[in-house]
Enzyme design. Structure first.
Site, short mmCIF file in Angstrom:
data_model
loop_
_atom_site.label_atom_id
_atom_site.label_comp_id
_atom_site.label_asym_id
_atom_site.label_seq_id
_atom_site.Cartn_x
_atom_site.Cartn_y
_atom_site.Cartn_z
N GLU A 101 0.79 -1.12 -0.14
CA GLU A 101 -0.04 -0.09 0.00
C GLU A 101 0.96 1.42 -0.20
OE1 GLU A 101 -2.58 1.48 -0.78
OE2 GLU A 101 -3.94 1.35 0.86
N ASP A 102 0.40 2.29 -0.67
CA ASP A 102 1.19 3.44 -0.63
C ASP A 102 0.94 4.15 0.69
OD1 ASP A 102 -1.54 3.99 -0.80
OD2 ASP A 102 -1.26 5.60 -2.39
N ASP A 105 -3.53 5.49 6.35
CA ASP A 105 -4.04 6.56 6.86
C ASP A 105 -5.15 6.67 7.97
OD1 ASP A 105 -4.58 9.48 7.22
OD2 ASP A 105 -6.13 9.53 5.23
N PHE A 154 -1.04 16.03 3.92
CA PHE A 154 -1.68 15.20 2.68
C PHE A 154 -0.37 15.41 1.34
CE2 PHE A 154 -3.69 14.65 -1.13
CZ PHE A 154 -4.78 13.85 -0.70
N ARG A 167 0.51 11.73 -9.66
CA ARG A 167 1.13 10.35 -9.28
C ARG A 167 2.65 10.17 -9.68
NH1 ARG A 167 -3.12 7.51 -7.21
NH2 ARG A 167 -5.16 7.48 -8.07
#
Ligand code: IMP
Length: 181
Positions: A101-102, A105, A154, A167
């Site tokens: 996963e990036d 959160d 963010f 991206r």
């Protein structure tokens, strides 16, 4: 080669820092695998660059699969509900699985995916996330491997988006409220 910063953006982690940390994660994951095979399950779309780099740092007989879930949509806010958009191509029953996963959160996405994948009875199920924002957690979930733990910021770049953009930035940058959209 000198680092060219991503123009007009504040860099949180440079491409060199990312490469160094990804290599360390690869070494750790290789060690933990103990010579066994691995299925790397990337969470589209954000984890694609991370998976590509990480895979090349892992010395194992590895295959790739991908899942996609509903995401943030067009802004920085999550809707809360997670939905599967793309399922695995192959069964993971009895296999060593690594969810890639990036960013972890609220944990809603990974908690959902973990539950879903565990239903297929993999031999092992581990999670690697490049970034972790522990202060935002709603679901009780931790990754087995974390690249960088960050405060509530963010971020964009290296796979991570704002409204599907950025991206392809090679560095991880901060999305500031005053940044032009
Ligand atoms: P969670 O379900 O709240 O843990 O969110 C996981 C997903 O939210 C990630 O895979 C990203 O797609 C997205 N996300 C969370 N924080 C950020 C961020 O700072 N930048 C870009 N995407 C983010």
């Amino acid at each position: 080669m000198a680092t060219l910063p991503s123009p007009g953006l504040q860099v949180l982690y440079t491409r060199e820092q990312i490469a160094e940390r990804v290599a360390e994660l690869g070494t750790q994951i290789t060690r933990d695998l103990n010579g066994e095979k691995l299925v790397m399950v990337g969470v589209l779309k954000g984890a694609a660059p991370f998976l590509a780099d990480l895979a090349r740092s892992i010395q194992a007989d590895a295959t790739f699969d991908f899942v996609a879930t509903s995401s943030y949509g067009k802004g920085q806010r999550t809707s809360g509900a997670v939905r599967l958009i793309k399922d695995l191509d192959e069964s993971i029953e009895g296999k060593n699985v690594l969810i890639v996963e990036d960013i972890l959160d609220t944990g809603l996405t990974l908690a959902y995916l973990r539950k879903l994948l565990l239903q297929q009875r993999p031999k092992t199920l581990r999670i690697v996330t490049l970034l972790d924002k522990p202060s935002r957690r709603i679901e009780k979930i931790e990754a087995d491997y974390v690249g960088f733990s960050i405060p509530n910021l963010f971020v964009i770049g290296y796979g991570m988006d704002y409204a599907e953009r950025y991206r392809n930035l090679p560095d991880i940058c901060l999305m500031t409220p005053d940044h032009p959209e």
